[in-house]
Design an enzyme around this catalytic site. Sequence first.
Site, PDB file in Angstrom:
ATOM      1  N   ARG A 121       0.720  -1.383   0.085  1.00  0.00           N
ATOM      2  CA  ARG A 121       0.231  -0.192  -0.063  1.00  0.00           C
ATOM      3  C   ARG A 121       0.679   1.205  -0.120  1.00  0.00           C
ATOM      4  O   ARG A 121       0.432   2.357  -0.688  1.00  0.00           O
ATOM      5  CB  ARG A 121      -0.888  -0.148   1.011  1.00  0.00           C
ATOM      6  CG  ARG A 121      -1.903   1.034   0.576  1.00  0.00           C
ATOM      7  CD  ARG A 121      -3.217   0.883   2.506  1.00  0.00           C
ATOM      8  NE  ARG A 121      -4.651   1.079   1.670  1.00  0.00           N
ATOM      9  CZ  ARG A 121      -5.542   0.083   1.640  1.00  0.00           C
ATOM     10  NH1 ARG A 121      -5.664  -0.305   3.296  1.00  0.00           N
ATOM     11  NH2 ARG A 121      -6.718   0.170   1.609  1.00  0.00           N
ATOM     12  N   GLY A 172     -14.000  -6.083  -1.981  1.00  0.00           N
ATOM     13  CA  GLY A 172     -14.119  -7.334  -1.094  1.00  0.00           C
ATOM     14  C   GLY A 172     -12.802  -8.470  -1.691  1.00  0.00           C
ATOM     15  O   GLY A 172     -11.701  -7.814  -1.634  1.00  0.00           O
ATOM     16  N   GLY A 175     -14.625  -1.278   0.758  1.00  0.00           N
ATOM     17  CA  GLY A 175     -15.521  -0.406   0.671  1.00  0.00           C
ATOM     18  C   GLY A 175     -15.614   0.515  -0.555  1.00  0.00           C
ATOM     19  O   GLY A 175     -17.362   0.523  -1.059  1.00  0.00           O
ATOM     20  N   LYS A 183     -22.980 -13.535  -0.811  1.00  0.00           N
ATOM     21  CA  LYS A 183     -24.092 -13.290   0.092  1.00  0.00           C
ATOM     22  C   LYS A 183     -25.152 -12.640  -0.882  1.00  0.00           C
ATOM     23  O   LYS A 183     -24.171 -11.485  -1.049  1.00  0.00           O
ATOM     24  CB  LYS A 183     -24.406 -13.009   0.766  1.00  0.00           C
ATOM     25  CG  LYS A 183     -24.390 -14.437   2.145  1.00  0.00           C
ATOM     26  CD  LYS A 183     -24.543 -14.021   3.880  1.00  0.00           C
ATOM     27  CE  LYS A 183     -24.155 -15.495   4.480  1.00  0.00           C
ATOM     28  NZ  LYS A 183     -24.358 -14.238   6.184  1.00  0.00           N
TER      29      LYS A 183
HETATM   30  P1  AMP Z   1     -17.711 -11.413  -1.066  1.00  0.00           P
HETATM   31  O1  AMP Z   1     -16.936 -11.179  -0.051  1.00  0.00           O
HETATM   32  O2  AMP Z   1     -18.972 -11.380  -1.169  1.00  0.00           O
HETATM   33  O3  AMP Z   1     -17.022 -11.147  -2.805  1.00  0.00           O
HETATM   34  O4  AMP Z   1     -17.682 -12.967  -0.765  1.00  0.00           O
HETATM   35  C1  AMP Z   1     -16.495 -14.269  -1.445  1.00  0.00           C
HETATM   36  C2  AMP Z   1     -16.352 -15.968  -0.860  1.00  0.00           C
HETATM   37  O5  AMP Z   1     -17.895 -16.143  -1.188  1.00  0.00           O
HETATM   38  C3  AMP Z   1     -15.771 -16.365  -0.533  1.00  0.00           C
HETATM   39  O6  AMP Z   1     -15.042 -16.268   0.575  1.00  0.00           O
HETATM   40  C4  AMP Z   1     -15.767 -18.089  -1.483  1.00  0.00           C
HETATM   41  O7  AMP Z   1     -14.917 -18.604  -1.610  1.00  0.00           O
HETATM   42  C5  AMP Z   1     -16.972 -17.623  -1.258  1.00  0.00           C
HETATM   43  N1  AMP Z   1     -18.193 -17.932  -2.888  1.00  0.00           N
HETATM   44  C6  AMP Z   1     -18.257 -18.015  -3.556  1.00  0.00           C
HETATM   45  N2  AMP Z   1     -18.772 -19.266  -4.135  1.00  0.00           N
HETATM   46  C7  AMP Z   1     -19.688 -19.578  -3.059  1.00  0.00           C
HETATM   47  C8  AMP Z   1     -19.770 -20.747  -2.903  1.00  0.00           C
HETATM   48  N3  AMP Z   1     -21.011 -21.255  -4.169  1.00  0.00           N
HETATM   49  N4  AMP Z   1     -20.472 -21.584  -1.656  1.00  0.00           N
HETATM   50  C9  AMP Z   1     -19.824 -20.738  -1.068  1.00  0.00           C
HETATM   51  N5  AMP Z   1     -18.876 -19.931  -0.822  1.00  0.00           N
HETATM   52  C10 AMP Z   1     -19.199 -19.431  -1.958  1.00  0.00           C
END
Ligand code: AMP
Length: 399
Positions: free
Chosen positions: A38, A356, A379, A199
């Site tokens: 960074r 993320g 963020g 999610k």
């Molecule tokens: P995010 O921080 O919302 O971008 O989510 C990233 C996380 O989603 C990562 O740790 C991935 O392992 C998880 N992820 C992506 N696809 C899946 C899936 N099909 N089932 C469970 N976790 C998932």
Amino acid sequence: MTTGFLFADEMDLADQRVLLRLDINVPIKDGQVSDDTRIRRILPGLQALVAARAKIIILTHFGRPKGKVVAGLTVQPVADCMAKLLGQPVVVETDVIGAGGVAAMAALQSGDILMMENLRFYPEEEANDQGFAKKLAALGDVYVGDAFSCAHRAHASVDALPRLMPAAAGRSFAAELTALHAALAAPRRPLGAVVGGAKVSSKLALLENLVTKVDGLILGGGMANTFLLAQGIQIGASLAEPDMVDTARTIMAKADANGCRMILPTDLVVATAFAANAPHRVTDGSDIADHEMILDAGPQSVAAVTAFLGGCQTIVWNGPMGAFELKPFDAATNAVASAVARLTQDQQVMSVAGGGDTMAALANAGVNDHFSYVSAAGGAFLEWLEGKTLPGVDALQQR
Ligand code: AMP
């Protein structure tokens, strides 16, 4: 190009006292910076200010001391690391808004760098306190914002302060603004978005905004499972949010009404455990057993996504297409990321990624350096994709 901003690189800042807001939140181990990525990223902008003979006063926060002095959260190790990388002293001043700060500022020679102690040692910083901002403003002639990653925070050094004095965007802030502007505000079309991750609930605002802006929205990751559920597919033990099924339907309807094509996986990699190398198979989704879980998109989906993106001129990416930390369930993320990297290198698309786990997912795919722009601002990047006005961007806007 972004309009309505002053850019530090275009200003004559010789002998000017520049209040330079940076984000220097780097990992510290045993009192030393353990990863200086960074800091290295902001060095060119800092060196340009030194070369321009500005008197530089760095403002930053570090960690979450919650308005109190916390010895372990001093900026000293960061100043030491910066001094070593720059080959010039970076002096830390602890009495930021008192007589010490005023004296340190008065002693600055052109080209010198002073770093103020962690602003979050003062409760007024996170309270966006006007009086605190005024005391900071008195220390400088010009404000330069170069911490896009903090731009979503309405804190004194990000929001109140730049509104009190001439304010400009620093080099990396300007790069971020330019990339985001080209990606969402004035994109060359068709514009495709890849949104993955865990999610729906954490990406709701983002999805609702994107379906009104993009020509095609590709959904992947755990998030897509809730949409598959909404289409009546039995998803077994997959990660999903059944209480978001109605919301998923609403988003699909909104996409339809806005002429945004939604692209969901049509074949799926299902496994019997959430673990690397868990036994797995590819299915069209018609026969997923109760104990199976979807961990990635299948090859047919990858081909469809890649074909769609091949016809785009701009691509925005947030979130992995599958459980990329677990091999081989990083396959779809890697394949689609490599395809976007190739399209970018061939100058067919402008590609912007961030937020993320996206950086980690692209790094795992080995393509971090092959997108047009990869944002390190988690963020703030997400809030921009959500269509929100970021206080730290708004405060730099010239009126
Ligand atoms: P995010 O921080 O919302 O971008 O989510 C990233 C996380 O989603 C990562 O740790 C991935 O392992 C998880 N992820 C992506 N696809 C899946 C899936 N099909 N089932 C469970 N976790 C998932």
